[in-house]
Motif scaffolding. Structure first.
Motif, short mmCIF file in Angstrom:
data_model
loop_
_atom_site.label_atom_id
_atom_site.label_comp_id
_atom_site.label_asym_id
_atom_site.label_seq_id
_atom_site.Cartn_x
_atom_site.Cartn_y
_atom_site.Cartn_z
N GLY A 37 38.47 39.74 38.10
CA GLY A 37 38.92 40.99 37.51
C GLY A 37 39.68 41.90 38.46
O GLY A 37 40.29 42.88 38.03
N ASP A 38 39.63 41.62 39.75
CA ASP A 38 40.41 42.42 40.70
C ASP A 38 41.89 42.12 40.54
O ASP A 38 42.30 41.13 39.94
CB ASP A 38 39.97 42.13 42.14
CG ASP A 38 38.60 42.71 42.47
OD1 ASP A 38 38.12 43.59 41.72
OD2 ASP A 38 38.01 42.28 43.47
N ILE A 39 42.72 43.00 41.08
CA ILE A 39 44.17 42.88 41.00
C ILE A 39 44.68 42.27 42.31
O ILE A 39 44.24 42.66 43.39
CB ILE A 39 44.84 44.26 40.79
CG1 ILE A 39 44.34 44.90 39.49
CG2 ILE A 39 46.35 44.16 40.82
CD1 ILE A 39 44.73 44.16 38.24
N GLY A 40 45.60 41.35 42.19
CA GLY A 40 46.19 40.73 43.37
C GLY A 40 47.70 40.88 43.38
O GLY A 40 48.31 41.26 42.38
N VAL A 41 48.28 40.59 44.52
CA VAL A 41 49.73 40.59 44.69
C VAL A 41 50.13 39.23 45.24
O VAL A 41 49.52 38.73 46.18
CB VAL A 41 50.16 41.71 45.67
CG1 VAL A 41 51.66 41.67 45.92
CG2 VAL A 41 49.75 43.08 45.13
N ILE A 42 51.17 38.66 44.63
CA ILE A 42 51.71 37.39 45.09
C ILE A 42 53.21 37.56 45.35
O ILE A 42 53.82 38.51 44.87
CB ILE A 42 51.49 36.27 44.05
CG1 ILE A 42 52.12 36.62 42.71
CG2 ILE A 42 50.01 35.97 43.90
CD1 ILE A 42 52.11 35.51 41.69
#
Length: 83
Positions: A37-42
């Motif tokens: 549920g956390d937000i990530g950056v790719i």
């Protein structure tokens, strides 16, 4: 809004990157400690050079031109706690 328009809007709001905007709103954690549920950056192609994703149990959920897609967790560059 186009990707170029989004980049201009970010810069106008005072952010140099999409991850910079998210970092101003959510606490950052090391990608190894990101939870479901956390937000990530790719990394991404295009003017923004980054894209957001949602972390789930088996990897990353990303938006594609044809809907949602999957990427491996190893692609995670930064992570931000939600909740």
């Amino acid at each position: 809004m186009t990707p170029s328009g989004a980049r201009r809007a970010l810069h106008k709001a005072g952010y140099s990157s999409l991850s910079g905007l998210v970092a101003s709103l959510l606490p950052e954690v090391h990608p190894d400690y990101a939870d479901i549920g956390d937000i990530g950056v790719i990394a991404a192609d295009g003017p923004l050079k980054e894209a957001l994703c949602v972390i789930d149990a088996s990897g990353l959920i990303v938006m594609t031109e044809s809907g949602h897609g999957r990427r491996p967790r190893e692609d995670l560059m930064r992570a931000f706690k939600v909740g």
